[in-house]
Design an enzyme around this catalytic site. Structure first.
Site, PDB file in Angstrom:
ATOM      1  N   LYS A   1       1.206  11.771   5.314  1.00  0.00           N
ATOM      2  CA  LYS A   1       1.532  10.724   6.288  1.00  0.00           C
ATOM      3  C   LYS A   1       1.975   9.446   5.583  1.00  0.00           C
ATOM      4  CE  LYS A   1      -1.582   8.056   7.590  1.00  0.00           C
ATOM      5  NZ  LYS A   1      -2.154   6.733   7.188  1.00  0.00           N
TER       6      LYS A   1
ATOM      7  N   LYS B   1       0.829  -1.205   0.000  1.00  0.00           N
ATOM      8  CA  LYS B   1       0.000   0.000   0.000  1.00  0.00           C
ATOM      9  C   LYS B   1       0.865   1.258   0.000  1.00  0.00           C
ATOM     10  CE  LYS B   1      -3.386   2.898   0.405  1.00  0.00           C
ATOM     11  NZ  LYS B   1      -4.243   2.981   1.602  1.00  0.00           N
TER      12      LYS B   1
END
Length: 312
Positions: free
Chosen positions: A250, A181
């Site tokens: 992030k 991911k």
């Protein structure tokens, strides 16, 4: 094997913690698939909305895990994931929990830490981050990148397929789903940064932005960001893809931390990270990721906006 059954209805009982932009539509997909879903979130409004759709609210993660053998979480940061899974009132305190599925993007290190903590309680953990945005969550077309025990994956595969049309076990080592991911999001984020610069350049030179984006999206420069960020949210000035800038930043940070731990140098991605840093410094963290274009628009003193010639 199957997860716990509701004796009143015979439906599979699931737990779900985290009812944000991604979690809320995933819960609706699970309800639509016939599951009984017990939910928790700190946002009472989000819980009320889920309950109105057919879910059942619970007062803590532990309360959810006291009834559901399979619990999924969709949470914003690594610290929140750790607290929900292992903290006071967390999932580890729920006596029914057998399989924990983390749909968040937290990085491999946190996935391994949480899995170890839950294993001490006899709980099997899968990290299963998703990609596809809010639209994919609504439509049930997410990519689900799961990693961990194959038997646990097979147990929850039908559940994951209710939210993701591309559900894959990417490896038996916990954390590999997170790594994939992060690789995916790092590529998307870096590509979007380059696209913002390129589109501002074209607009500054006098190209019609709508024409420019249309041609790019039929040519070799096309990408998910040009097709889904530029062609809709930016050209229309809605900036409404549905993913916050601070979350993309992030994800970049986590990806680059993992790359550093692997001994890799990532100069292109680190250069792109600077653009997100500028957007964040300008107060754009809570805004949509598509607002990154405003940084390069400001430098070029242009707008990457659709033509208004057809209005009216």
């Amino acid at each position: 094997m199957s997860s716990a059954a509701d004796p009143r209805s015979g439906l599979t009982t699931l737990g779900f913690v985290g009812l944000g932009a991604m979690g809320a539509p995933m819960v609706r997909r699970l309800l639509g698939a016939g599951h009984r879903v017990l939910v928790h979130d700190l946002n009472a409004v989000a819980v009320a909305a889920a309950v109105s759709a057919g879910a059942e609210g619970r007062g803590s993660p532990a309360a959810v895990a006291m009834e559901a053998q399979v619990v999924l979480v969709s949470l914003p940061t690594p610290d929140v994931v750790r607290a929900v899974a292992l903290g006071a009132g967390g999932l580890a305190e729920g006596g029914a929990l057998q399989v924990y599925v983390d749909l968040s993007t937290t990085g491999a290190q946190v996935a391994v830490q949480v899995a170890a903590g839950l294993a001490a309680r006899g709980v099997v953990a899968l990290d299963a981050p998703v990609s596809g945005g809010v639209a994919g969550a609504e439509a049930g077309t997410l990519s689900v990148m799961a990693a961990g025990d194959p038997a646990a994956f097979e147990r929850v595969r039908p559940v994951l397929q209710a939210i993701g049309s591309n559900t894959v076990l990417v490896g038996e080592k916990v954390g590999l789903g997170q790594t994939l991911k992060l690789v995916n999001n790092l590529l998307a984020a870096t590509t979007w940064a380059a696209a913002c610069e390129a589109l501002a350049m074209g607009a500054k030179a006098g190209l019609d932005p709508e024409l420019m984006v249309g041609v790019i999206n039929k040519s070799s420069g096309r990408s998910f960001p040009t097709e889904r960020f530029a062609a809709g949210p930016v050209l229309t000035r809605r900036f409404d893809f549905g993913f916050r800038m601070e979350l993309m930043a992030k994800d970049m940070r986590l990806a680059l931390q993992e790359a550093e731990a692997l001994g890799l140098v990532m100069p292109t991605s680190r250069a792109a990270q600077m653009l997100y840093g500028l957007a964040m410094a300008g107060g754009g963290g809570k805004g949509d990721v598509t607002k990154l274009a405003r940084v390069t628009e400001g430098w070029a003193e242009v707008e990457i906006a659709a033509s208004r010639r057809n209005e009216g």
